[in-house]
Design an enzyme around this catalytic site. Sequence first.
Site, PDB file in Angstrom:
ATOM      1  N   GLU A 278      -9.642   6.784  -4.224  1.00  0.00           N
ATOM      2  CA  GLU A 278      -9.895   6.721  -2.791  1.00  0.00           C
ATOM      3  C   GLU A 278      -9.266   7.902  -2.057  1.00  0.00           C
ATOM      4  OE1 GLU A 278     -10.024   1.886  -3.179  1.00  0.00           O
ATOM      5  OE2 GLU A 278      -8.259   2.820  -2.277  1.00  0.00           O
TER       6      GLU A 278
ATOM      7  N   MET B 191      -5.355   2.860   5.827  1.00  0.00           N
ATOM      8  CA  MET B 191      -6.687   3.177   6.337  1.00  0.00           C
ATOM      9  C   MET B 191      -7.658   3.207   5.172  1.00  0.00           C
ATOM     10  SD  MET B 191      -7.808   6.505   8.545  1.00  0.00           S
ATOM     11  CE  MET B 191      -9.533   6.924   8.768  1.00  0.00           C
TER      12      MET B 191
ATOM     13  N   HIS C 129       0.825  -1.209   0.000  1.00  0.00           N
ATOM     14  CA  HIS C 129       0.000   0.000   0.000  1.00  0.00           C
ATOM     15  C   HIS C 129       0.862   1.263   0.000  1.00  0.00           C
ATOM     16  CE1 HIS C 129      -4.169  -1.391   0.431  1.00  0.00           C
ATOM     17  NE2 HIS C 129      -3.536  -2.518   0.708  1.00  0.00           N
TER      18      HIS C 129
ATOM     19  N   VAL D 271     -10.118   4.950   3.541  1.00  0.00           N
ATOM     20  CA  VAL D 271     -10.419   6.372   3.675  1.00  0.00           C
ATOM     21  C   VAL D 271     -11.789   6.769   3.125  1.00  0.00           C
ATOM     22  CG1 VAL D 271      -7.989   7.038   3.758  1.00  0.00           C
ATOM     23  CG2 VAL D 271      -9.193   6.995   1.553  1.00  0.00           C
TER      24      VAL D 271
END
Length: 175
Positions: free
Chosen positions: A94, A128, A74, A130
């Site tokens: 995102e 996270m 990521h 988001v």
Amino acid sequence: MPATTLDPRPSTLDRDDFVSRYGDIYEHSPWVAELSWDTGLGPAQDTPDGLADTMSEILAAASAERQLEVIRAHPDLAGKAAASGELTADSTREQAGAGLDQCSQEELERFHRYNDAYKARFGFPFVMAVKGSDRYKILAAFETRLNHSLDEERRTAIEQINRIARFRLQSRIAP
């Protein structure tokens, strides 16, 4: 109300077509889709939630090292890859949806400091889901999660990655 299905239905695809369509659900980790197909797909996996459940079980059953590989795949939030246009299309959408493409210089500097501190503490990037969040909530989450133990944070990162996968699958429903 009929269940919302993915089109084409995952259970009707051969392995190569399935991986071609769903290998990007987990960031740079097509092996999750490969192993999901290998488990045998049926009508239950033709919905975003059904397929998300199957794929998250594959990740949960993976070794800690394999999970760390997925976490490390990521990008940093509001990081250098975003600034240079190197994110995947999903990650770009995102992060933009959370307003990370609209950060002030001061906010970008905070993101960079937190990203660096987080990676120094845990050895992997902060992850996270988001969607539905904004840069203020994300910065607050950094502050909280920097206090987690390594095991707690690895589990949290995997939970967040599974949420991301579910959102990505939900975005692919048939009209």
